[in-house]
Design an enzyme around this catalytic site. Sequence first.
Site, short mmCIF file in Angstrom:
data_model
loop_
_atom_site.label_atom_id
_atom_site.label_comp_id
_atom_site.label_asym_id
_atom_site.label_seq_id
_atom_site.Cartn_x
_atom_site.Cartn_y
_atom_site.Cartn_z
N PRO A 87 0.91 -1.75 0.25
CG PRO A 87 0.14 -1.46 1.88
CD PRO A 87 0.83 -1.67 1.36
CD GLU A 114 1.00 -4.80 10.79
OE1 GLU A 114 1.57 -3.58 10.79
OE2 GLU A 114 -0.11 -5.63 11.28
NE ARG A 152 -8.47 -5.64 -20.01
CZ ARG A 152 -9.21 -5.00 -21.30
NH1 ARG A 152 -9.04 -3.85 -21.34
NH2 ARG A 152 -10.27 -5.24 -21.75
CG ASP A 167 -10.68 -0.95 -22.80
OD1 ASP A 167 -11.79 -1.14 -22.58
OD2 ASP A 167 -10.26 -2.06 -22.57
#
Length: 231
Positions: A87, A114, A152, A167
Amino acid sequence: MRIDILTLFPEMFPGPFSASIIKRAVDGGLVSLNIYNIRDYTHDKHHTVDDYAYGGGAGMILKPKPIFEAVESVKGEDTCSVILLTPQGRPFSQSVAQELSRHDRLILICGRYEGVDERIREHLVSDEISIGDYVLSGGELAAMVVVEAVVRLLPGVLGSEESLAEDSHTDGLLEYPQYTRPAVFRGWSVPEVLLSGNHAQIAKWRREKAIRRTKERRPELLDRVSLGKDS
Ligand code: SAM
């Protein structure tokens, strides 16, 4: 392209990787996806991969040795990007997916608990990617998101029925509204222009709708797009 994924939960991957476009890409030899269990690179009888944090605190930290050994073994003499899913990484986006799709090889490391010992960030990985400003329990779903978005984009993966060019996020805009048959459903009609057969008018309508939709939903995206005189 070859993508190697290092994880403590290899059993999570076969499902998403054995259906639809990813399966087709693997079966067609356009990508090779290999899953490695980090525990296989431990040397003690309990296959220990984590330990307490120096300095205290709740939660366990992934030890450096098994992850270093796993990456070194999988990578061999190749030079390739080694990406930690975290993150704290740079935000994943369509342009990052496009950038990654130009590599021949990627190694993805899925954290757990963690997180990982800082020396993995400092001395092993070449890139850190976050799939969003929220915290998952592990990097596996993040790795799947990256693989799905990258694969993709590989040449030959999408058939003619699937279009990349329009897209959302490909040209910086969200995609225009789409309709299929019937032309009238519960009294709601498809916009007349789409039934007209006038391709220039259809293209103009779609462009206007894409710009309007982006303005309404994600105005900040427009700062990065050159709209030309039709904006
Ligand atoms: N304590 C860590 C922190 O605050 O940065 C979070 C650890 S998280 C519970 C466990 C693992 O899930 C991370 O090491 C990472 O591999 C993965 N992860 C969690 N959220 C993620 C995200 N938004 N993007 C990518 N990976 C994520």
